[in-house]
Design a protein around this motif. Structure first.
Motif, PDB file in Angstrom:
ATOM      1  N   PRO A   1       4.717   6.315  -7.021  1.00 45.27           N
ATOM      2  CA  PRO A   1       4.152   5.838  -5.753  1.00 45.27           C
ATOM      3  C   PRO A   1       3.933   6.985  -4.776  1.00 45.27           C
ATOM      4  O   PRO A   1       4.691   7.970  -4.759  1.00 45.27           O
ATOM      5  CB  PRO A   1       5.206   4.872  -5.225  1.00 45.27           C
ATOM      6  N   PHE A   2       2.918   6.839  -3.951  1.00 43.66           N
ATOM      7  CA  PHE A   2       2.604   7.850  -2.945  1.00 43.66           C
ATOM      8  C   PHE A   2       3.830   8.181  -2.106  1.00 43.66           C
ATOM      9  O   PHE A   2       4.122   9.341  -1.847  1.00 43.66           O
ATOM     10  CB  PHE A   2       1.461   7.365  -2.052  1.00 43.66           C
ATOM     11  N   SER A   3       4.563   7.149  -1.684  1.00 45.47           N
ATOM     12  CA  SER A   3       5.733   7.365  -0.834  1.00 45.47           C
ATOM     13  C   SER A   3       6.754   8.273  -1.524  1.00 45.47           C
ATOM     14  O   SER A   3       7.357   9.141  -0.882  1.00 45.47           O
ATOM     15  CB  SER A   3       6.382   6.030  -0.471  1.00 45.47           C
TER      16      SER A   3
ATOM     17  N   THR B   1       6.031  10.463  -3.945  1.00 44.80           N
ATOM     18  CA  THR B   1       5.422  11.780  -4.128  1.00 44.80           C
ATOM     19  C   THR B   1       5.644  12.643  -2.889  1.00 44.80           C
ATOM     20  O   THR B   1       5.964  13.832  -2.999  1.00 44.80           O
ATOM     21  CB  THR B   1       3.913  11.638  -4.419  1.00 44.80           C
ATOM     22  N   VAL B   2       5.492  12.044  -1.719  1.00 46.08           N
ATOM     23  CA  VAL B   2       5.729  12.781  -0.472  1.00 46.08           C
ATOM     24  C   VAL B   2       7.186  13.222  -0.404  1.00 46.08           C
ATOM     25  O   VAL B   2       7.488  14.379  -0.088  1.00 46.08           O
ATOM     26  CB  VAL B   2       5.361  11.917   0.757  1.00 46.08           C
TER      27      VAL B   2
ATOM     28  N   PRO C   1      -0.902   5.665  -7.139  1.00 46.95           N
ATOM     29  CA  PRO C   1      -2.321   6.042  -7.158  1.00 46.95           C
ATOM     30  C   PRO C   1      -2.909   5.926  -8.566  1.00 46.95           C
ATOM     31  O   PRO C   1      -2.200   6.066  -9.558  1.00 46.95           O
ATOM     32  CB  PRO C   1      -2.314   7.506  -6.704  1.00 46.95           C
TER      33      PRO C   1
ATOM     34  N   THR D   1       0.830  -1.203   0.000  1.00 51.06           N
ATOM     35  CA  THR D   1       0.000   0.000   0.000  1.00 51.06           C
ATOM     36  C   THR D   1       0.868   1.258   0.000  1.00 51.06           C
ATOM     37  O   THR D   1       0.594   2.215  -0.726  1.00 51.06           O
ATOM     38  CB  THR D   1      -0.941   0.009   1.221  1.00 51.06           C
ATOM     39  N   TYR D   2       1.918   1.243   0.794  1.00 52.03           N
ATOM     40  CA  TYR D   2       2.817   2.396   0.927  1.00 52.03           C
ATOM     41  C   TYR D   2       3.484   2.732  -0.403  1.00 52.03           C
ATOM     42  O   TYR D   2       3.687   3.895  -0.727  1.00 52.03           O
ATOM     43  CB  TYR D   2       3.858   2.086   1.996  1.00 52.03           C
ATOM     44  N   ARG D   3       3.816   1.735  -1.153  1.00 52.05           N
ATOM     45  CA  ARG D   3       4.532   1.945  -2.420  1.00 52.05           C
ATOM     46  C   ARG D   3       3.595   1.880  -3.636  1.00 52.05           C
ATOM     47  O   ARG D   3       4.046   1.900  -4.780  1.00 52.05           O
ATOM     48  CB  ARG D   3       5.644   0.928  -2.563  1.00 52.05           C
ATOM     49  N   GLN D   4       2.301   1.871  -3.393  1.00 51.81           N
ATOM     50  CA  GLN D   4       1.315   1.775  -4.466  1.00 51.81           C
ATOM     51  C   GLN D   4       1.271   3.072  -5.269  1.00 51.81           C
ATOM     52  O   GLN D   4       1.354   4.174  -4.722  1.00 51.81           O
ATOM     53  CB  GLN D   4      -0.061   1.502  -3.862  1.00 51.81           C
TER      54      GLN D   4
ATOM     55  N   GLY E   1      -1.876   7.949 -11.676  1.00 51.77           N
ATOM     56  CA  GLY E   1      -0.553   8.509 -11.418  1.00 51.77           C
ATOM     57  C   GLY E   1       0.536   7.638 -12.006  1.00 51.77           C
ATOM     58  O   GLY E   1       0.285   6.584 -12.580  1.00 51.77           O
TER      59      GLY E   1
END
Length: 118
Positions: free
Chosen positions: A71-73, A75-76, A65, A60-63, A68
């Motif tokens: 990965p979300f991680s 992007t942050v 979106p 989930t953390y490296r999924q 997109g």
């Protein structure tokens, strides 16, 4: 003015605000680099574990979106690494805009004075 920054005042005040933003950008850059280092350190340790719950978290953390490509991680982390730079560019733009504005105003004033001299 624009929608990114709304700054009212005389050009000197606006330029001064741009300078304050530049200092804030440097502070943001330094602090965000520290946070980014902490995130990278924690990720390296993988504290979520290797069991099925840890693997589910990591997935989930490296999924990526929907719609997109990052990965979300990441992007942050990208936001942390670029935020200070973006604010610094914006603050420089504010200062340059006010310097240009003042230069144009001086030219216009001189032109008006010349046109009314007899």
């Amino acid at each position: 003015m624009g929608t990114y920054f709304e700054i009212d005042g005389d050009p000197n005040q606006v330029a001064a605000t741009g300078s304050v933003l530049r200092a804030m950008a440097e502070s943001l850059r330094a602090k965000s680099q520290g946070v980014l280092g902490q995130i990278n350190g924690i990720e390296g340790e993988q504290p979520w574990g290797a069991d099925k719950y840890g693997q589910a978290f990591e997935t989930t953390y490296r999924q990526v979106p929907e719609g997109g490509d990052t990965p979300f991680s990441d992007t942050v982390k990208d936001g942390l690494s670029q935020g200070g730079e973006q604010l610094q560019r914006a603050s420089g733009g504010v200062v340059r805009a006010m310097n240009d504005y003042q230069g144009i105003e001086a030219e216009n004033e001189a032109g008006i004075r010349r046109s009314y001299q007899v």
